[in-house]
Structures are given as C-alpha cells and as structure tokens.
Design an enzyme around this catalytic site. Sequence first.
Site, PDB file in Angstrom:
ATOM      1  N   PRO A 150       8.785  10.270   0.977  1.00 33.85           N
ATOM      2  CA  PRO A 150       9.916  10.777   1.768  1.00 33.85           C
ATOM      3  C   PRO A 150       9.640  12.104   2.444  1.00 33.85           C
ATOM      4  CG  PRO A 150      10.711   9.872  -0.294  1.00 33.85           C
ATOM      5  CD  PRO A 150       9.207   9.857  -0.373  1.00 33.85           C
ATOM      6  N   PHE A 196       0.857  -1.180   0.000  1.00 29.39           N
ATOM      7  CA  PHE A 196       0.000   0.000   0.000  1.00 29.39           C
ATOM      8  C   PHE A 196       0.890   1.227   0.000  1.00 29.39           C
ATOM      9  CE2 PHE A 196      -2.654   3.170   2.220  1.00 29.39           C
ATOM     10  CZ  PHE A 196      -3.920   2.966   1.679  1.00 29.39           C
ATOM     11  N   MET A 227      12.366  -4.595  34.624  1.00 28.91           N
ATOM     12  CA  MET A 227      12.221  -5.620  35.658  1.00 28.91           C
ATOM     13  C   MET A 227      13.113  -6.829  35.393  1.00 28.91           C
ATOM     14  SD  MET A 227       8.117  -5.510  36.308  1.00 28.91           S
ATOM     15  CE  MET A 227       8.175  -6.941  37.372  1.00 28.91           C
ATOM     16  N   GLU A 232       0.484   4.812  10.645  1.00 28.69           N
ATOM     17  CA  GLU A 232      -0.975   5.006  10.669  1.00 28.69           C
ATOM     18  C   GLU A 232      -1.372   6.174  11.585  1.00 28.69           C
ATOM     19  OE1 GLU A 232      -1.259   3.248   8.408  1.00 28.69           O
ATOM     20  OE2 GLU A 232      -0.642   1.186   8.695  1.00 28.69           O
ATOM     21  N   GLY A 289      16.174  -6.580  34.397  1.00 25.30           N
ATOM     22  CA  GLY A 289      17.561  -6.200  34.620  1.00 25.30           C
ATOM     23  C   GLY A 289      18.384  -6.324  33.348  1.00 25.30           C
TER      24      GLY A 289
END
Length: 386
Positions: free
Chosen positions: A136, A131, A339, A365, A341
């Site tokens: 750019p 699509f 969490m 989107e 680490g």
Amino acid sequence: MTDSTDLLNFDTLLSPDEIALRNSVRSFVDSTIKPNIAAWYESAVFPLEIVPEMAKLGLLGMHLKGYGCAGRSAVEYGLAGAELEAGDSGLRTFVSVQGSLAMSAIYKHGSEEQKQEWLPQMAAGEAIGSFGLTEPTAGSDPGAMKTFARRDGEDWIINGSKRWIGLASVAKLTVIWAQTDDGVRGFIVPTDTPGFTATPIEQKLSMRASIQCDIELTDVRLPADAMLPNAKGLRGPFECLNEARYGIIWGAMGAARDSYATALAYAQERLQFDKPLAGYQLTQEKLVNMALEINKGFLLALHLGRLKDAGMLEPHQISVGKLNNCREAIKICRDARAMLGGNGITLDYSPLRHANNLESVRTYEGTDEVHTLILGNKITGIHAFR
C-alpha cells in the site's frame, strides 16, 4: 500485425515458426476472447474457464525450458503477448503474472525441489500463481516494503500487507517478497496457509476482466524450504519484473493495433456528408499517424526481442520499450475512440476499453516516471530518484 496496419512487410522479419505461433494465438483470441470480452469486462469477470485453453497453447511460462514449459523464444513470447492484448490487456496480464512473474521467480531463484513441485502444475494451468511485491505504501520504491519475515526456530513467520497483486484470490500459491534480517527474500506461500487473506479490489475503471487483490499476511508460518534459495535483495524480484516489462512492450502495441483496426473499419463504413469518414483528410492524417507509431513500436519490440534471445538485452533497453510503447499505445487508443464519436464510449467497440486498460499497464511494472529516470540515469550518469 494485420495487413491494414503493416506498412513495412513486418512478416518478412519473422520465421515460419514465429508466424505460425502468432497465428495460432490470434485464432484463439478471435474465436474465444473477442466475442466475449465486452461481457467479461462489463461484469468484471476474469474467465477462469479459458486457462486450460491457454495451457494447451503452451502460453503459461512459454519462455521457460523444461518442467512442462514450451521453451519458446523471447520473440515468440512477445508475438503471443501482442495477440492476447489485442483481445484484452487483462488477459495478457494473466499470462504475464503466471509466467513472467510467479513461474519466473521459481524458475530463476527456486530450488530444484521447488521447480519440480510447482512449475509443471503451473504450465498445465492446474495451479495459478501470483507475485506479491507491491505494498500500500511501497509501489515504485519496493525497497521501502514493510512486510517482514522473521525466523522462529526452523520456520519463517511473515507479517505484512500487499496491494494490487494479480490473481491472488484464485491462486494456489503466491511468491511473497519480504524484508528479513538478511535483506529482501522471496517465499512460496500456498494460499491456503493460515493467516493468508486475499481480497479482490473492486469498482475498478481499468482491467475489469482481470483480478487484482489486497493481501494480508498475519503470522503466516512457513517451513524453512519455502524460501527461494537463490534470490537475495531486490535483484530477485527485479529480474522477474524485467521479464514482465518485456512482455508489455509487445502487448501495448497489440492493444494499439486492435484500436487502430477498429477505427479504420468504422471510418470506411461510416458516412458523413455523403462520403465515408475515411475519405476526409483529417481522418487519413489520424490513421497515418497511428499506423506509423504501431509500425515503429513493433519494430522496437522485435529488435529488443532479438537482443533478448541473443542474451544481449540490457535493463535500460527494456525501459525504452516499455516507456515508448505504452505512451504511444494509449494515445492511439484515445485517438481511435475519438474517431468513433459517441459510439466509441460503448463496449460495442474496443478502443476506450483498451485505453482504460492501458492506464493500468503504463502504471504497473514501473510508471512512466520511473522508466524516465532509469533512462535519465543511463544518459547522464546521474541517479535522480531521490
């Protein structure tokens, strides 16, 4: 949701068919995607070999009716998207580009001949579509696109550039949106047409198990019947973008849920100072905050899905879901990584991969800023884009 996440008996809000569909996609993700995704991501490989399996599950254009499509509901499509993105955003994006963008463009705006030619192939995974809207220098402002299609007798000749176009290098066709003397129009461009070149964008830090491309169109000559007859102006691509945005509302929560589940399992097993991380108040607070936002995010997605199935969903409501769920999901994934680490920066664990992917999901989107302005316009009645 999984039992460790669900604080509200979410499944009581779903039908048996919805639960069965979700579970079948979850099984596919658990058996086919999760064992392989770290290697695909590290190698920057999109696994084309899973496309036929997705087609067999009815995931390609699954919300469309007829032409070999599954004809599933918006809620079922959303549930499938959440499961796919629990595997990886890039693989859920494939289903979105194929179904919500390329196939939807033909389904909504194409002639009967175009539908008959392309949609059955695409639903079966025999033809991949892409699509081509973003350029750019024209991302959030597609009205500024420079790609132009001019008439030459009965034919059309297209020149221009597109960027960040999913799947274009492996696609059989691309729906290209271009300016004409009569406004923006869409064209079905077979990718073997002379003058069409798709080049994958490499060295990405996000969506590595996915394909995004630059497209160059140099004197691409198409017959008159390549144009989508029922799309004129930006309404055409925007209707397709809204389909994709809707899927993101569910998908982002799938990534968040997987990150949460990974962090929870780790916290229950990892011992520090002679007890599991999960036994500390700070850890429990993080887990609770994650679970609350995941539960709220899925309830929001379900509500919007029910509205969509009833034909009552409004564009600004899609912005509510896309903005909120992407914003919360990326925070959950980052907190889950923390969490873990130091172990959390490896591909042995999913949260940082999900967080990196969501940097793309929150951008495509419609960026956070674009959806904020859509909602600001709804609230105040004042258009503030310029």
